[in-house]
Design a protein around this motif. Structure first.
Motif, PDB file in Angstrom:
ATOM      1  N   ASN A   1     -46.766 -33.517  22.547  1.00 45.97           N
ATOM      2  CA  ASN A   1     -47.215 -33.243  21.181  1.00 45.97           C
ATOM      3  C   ASN A   1     -47.240 -31.746  20.895  1.00 45.97           C
ATOM      4  N   ARG A   2     -46.886 -30.950  21.899  1.00 48.17           N
ATOM      5  CA  ARG A   2     -46.961 -29.487  21.723  1.00 48.17           C
ATOM      6  C   ARG A   2     -45.587 -28.887  21.440  1.00 48.17           C
ATOM      7  N   ALA A   3     -45.425 -28.411  20.210  1.00 50.64           N
ATOM      8  CA  ALA A   3     -44.148 -27.854  19.771  1.00 50.64           C
ATOM      9  C   ALA A   3     -43.742 -26.656  20.631  1.00 50.64           C
TER      10      ALA A   3
ATOM     11  N   ASP B   1     -50.216 -32.872  28.831  1.00 44.60           N
ATOM     12  CA  ASP B   1     -49.521 -31.805  28.093  1.00 44.60           C
ATOM     13  C   ASP B   1     -48.040 -32.136  27.947  1.00 44.60           C
ATOM     14  N   LEU B   2     -47.440 -32.593  29.042  1.00 50.54           N
ATOM     15  CA  LEU B   2     -46.026 -32.958  29.030  1.00 50.54           C
ATOM     16  C   LEU B   2     -45.847 -34.248  29.817  1.00 50.54           C
ATOM     17  N   VAL B   3     -44.937 -35.076  29.342  1.00 47.16           N
ATOM     18  CA  VAL B   3     -44.647 -36.330  30.042  1.00 47.16           C
ATOM     19  C   VAL B   3     -43.163 -36.316  30.411  1.00 47.16           C
ATOM     20  N   ALA B   4     -42.891 -36.478  31.709  1.00 52.46           N
ATOM     21  CA  ALA B   4     -41.508 -36.403  32.195  1.00 52.46           C
ATOM     22  C   ALA B   4     -40.962 -37.814  32.412  1.00 52.46           C
TER      23      ALA B   4
ATOM     24  N   ALA C   1     -44.938 -39.729  20.417  1.00 52.81           N
ATOM     25  CA  ALA C   1     -45.052 -38.299  20.726  1.00 52.81           C
ATOM     26  C   ALA C   1     -44.386 -37.515  19.603  1.00 52.81           C
ATOM     27  N   ASP C   2     -44.830 -36.274  19.383  1.00 55.38           N
ATOM     28  CA  ASP C   2     -44.256 -35.485  18.291  1.00 55.38           C
ATOM     29  C   ASP C   2     -42.867 -34.944  18.636  1.00 55.38           C
ATOM     30  N   HIS C   3     -42.629 -34.696  19.941  1.00 56.45           N
ATOM     31  CA  HIS C   3     -41.368 -34.054  20.333  1.00 56.45           C
ATOM     32  C   HIS C   3     -40.772 -34.711  21.568  1.00 56.45           C
ATOM     33  N   CYS C   4     -39.445 -34.686  21.628  1.00 54.05           N
ATOM     34  CA  CYS C   4     -38.743 -35.127  22.835  1.00 54.05           C
ATOM     35  C   CYS C   4     -37.597 -34.155  23.078  1.00 54.05           C
ATOM     36  N   VAL C   5     -37.416 -33.764  24.321  1.00 56.07           N
ATOM     37  CA  VAL C   5     -36.265 -32.939  24.704  1.00 56.07           C
ATOM     38  C   VAL C   5     -35.492 -33.691  25.785  1.00 56.07           C
TER      39      VAL C   5
ATOM     40  N   SER D   1     -41.132 -28.901  33.326  1.00 56.54           N
ATOM     41  CA  SER D   1     -42.447 -29.045  32.690  1.00 56.54           C
ATOM     42  C   SER D   1     -43.466 -28.126  33.364  1.00 56.54           C
ATOM     43  N   LEU D   2     -43.456 -28.126  34.700  1.00 57.14           N
ATOM     44  CA  LEU D   2     -44.397 -27.252  35.418  1.00 57.14           C
ATOM     45  C   LEU D   2     -44.118 -25.793  35.082  1.00 57.14           C
TER      46      LEU D   2
END
Ligand code: PLP
Length: 367
Positions: free
Chosen positions: A200-202, A176-179, A51-55, A67-68
């Motif tokens: 992958n969405r900045a 869109d988002l993976v939790a 994935a491009d990003h992780c928080v 995420s929602l």
């Protein structure tokens, strides 16, 4: 003979040297919120999941709920969830102010599929929450196609699926988002609460980070009414140590699952089905038995500890009494709740022990 369902202490013992050094690095650093430990783990986890990003976040429930929110899902919106999931998936939808709309899983794989999701879509549906339950990936290609054609967002609940893949592609950015949850029992587990999202969405990653830290990017500047859901740097350091062992530990789970699938093939239980595109990570090995409670008590007598994931589906919990769903409204989830039994599996369970579990099951079903 006593075979525990899962012994977390054994997992710690295997890596105690490395973990203690990592913890000491944080405790002696003088830096206890955010910082380089968190950044390092976020980079490593994003890389691992492709994935491009992780928080990094405080836990899995908040990873789902935030995420929602960043997708703009809230009051009055409907989000499709599995009828047989752990209640956290539903509670995250409720926390965001939206309405969970259950759909039934494929009872052989335990996960939801596009075919069952499609008829549940209404004009108020805004999102789909596939749950990769027990470490079995949902058929994401079909679910993504369906979501695109109805303009719906996807938040994956990957709490039980660290390392799982679909046709060679890791779970981590299909939706869109993976939790993620790194609750201690998960395949990648911290020694306390921890969670994350990957994407992958900045733009979404940035919104999640903002919301998770009091709506603030710069000290004393609050752009939105945010929350506090932060990854603890001690947990980040521990997760970094354990991540290096995740593939090997998942391999050990796979070998145990193979023992079970071979040994239990003809003993009258329904075993988990793995489609040819799916590479599960066996967070749990769940069999279905007509006489589940009797099997569980015979196994207990034989010294084999088992658990039930989960004995009551969310729609029959008091927490969702307001949905007014009576018994019979989700027959597959209700049937699974009565028949599923999770048998011991984990990276520190030996193949010898797995053979003993299989023998005990074969003896119990023959009685
Ligand atoms: C563990 C889990 C969660 C919640 O994670 P926490 O970190 O405990 O908040 C959500 N969904 C599923 C399917 C889980 O197994």
């Amino acid at each position: 003979m006593t075979i525990p369902f899962l012994e977390l202490r054994d997992a710690y013992d295997e890596l105690a040297g490395e973990i203690d050094i990592a913890v000491k690095r944080v405790t002696s650093s003088g830096w206890y919120i955010g910082g380089s430990e968190c950044e390092r783990f976020e980079k490593a986890w994003a890389h691992y999941c492709d994935a491009d990003h992780c928080v990094g976040l405080g836990n899995g429930l908040e990873a789902l709920a935030l995420s929602l929110r960043v997708l703009g899902i809230g009051e009055g919106d409907e989000v499709i969830v599995p009828s047989n999931t752990y209640i956290a998936s539903w509670l995250a939808v409720s926390m965001a102010g939206a309405i969970p709309v259950p759909v039934e899983p494929n009872p052989l794989t335990h996960v939801i599929e596009a075919e069952a999701i499609a008829p549940a879509i209404t004009p108020r549906t805004r999102g789909i929450m596939p749950v990769h339950l027990y470490g079995h990936p949902c058929p994401m290609d079909e679910i993504v196609d369906l979501a695109r054609s109805h303009n719906l967002a996807i938040v994956e609940d990957a709490a039980q699926a660290q390392g799982a893949s679909i046709a060679g592609r890791k779970i981590g950015a299909h939706g869109d988002l993976v939790a993620w949850s790194f609750y201690p029992t998960k395949n990648l587990g911290a020694l306390g609460d921890a969670g994350a999202v990957t994407t992958n969405r900045a733009d979404l990653a940035e919104r999640i980070r903002l919301l998770s830290n009091y709506g603030s990017r710069a000290k004393n500047v609050h752009e939105v009414k945010g929350f506090n859901s932060r990854l603890d740097p001690i947990q980040a350091a521990i997760l970094g140590v354990k991540l290096a062992h995740l593939d090997e530990w998942n391999d050990r789970r796979r070998r145990i699952a193979s023992v079970y699938s071979e040994q239990l093939a003809d003993c009258g239980l329904i075993l988990p089905h793995v489609p040819n595109w799916a590479e599960p990570v066996w967070h749990l090995y769940v069999v279905q038995a007509r006489d589940r409670d009797r099997l569980a008590s015979r196994l207990a007598d034989a010294g084999v500890q088992t658990l039930v994931h989960y004995p009551t589906p969310p729609h029959l919990q008091d927490a969702y009494a307001d949905m007014a769903k009576s018994p019979g409204s989700f027959p597959i989830a209700e049937q699974l709740a009565k028949t599923v039994l999770s048998i011991p599996i984990g990276p520190q369970l030996s193949l010898d022990q797995a053979e003993q579990v299989a023998d005990a099951i074969k003896n119990s079903v023959q009685q």
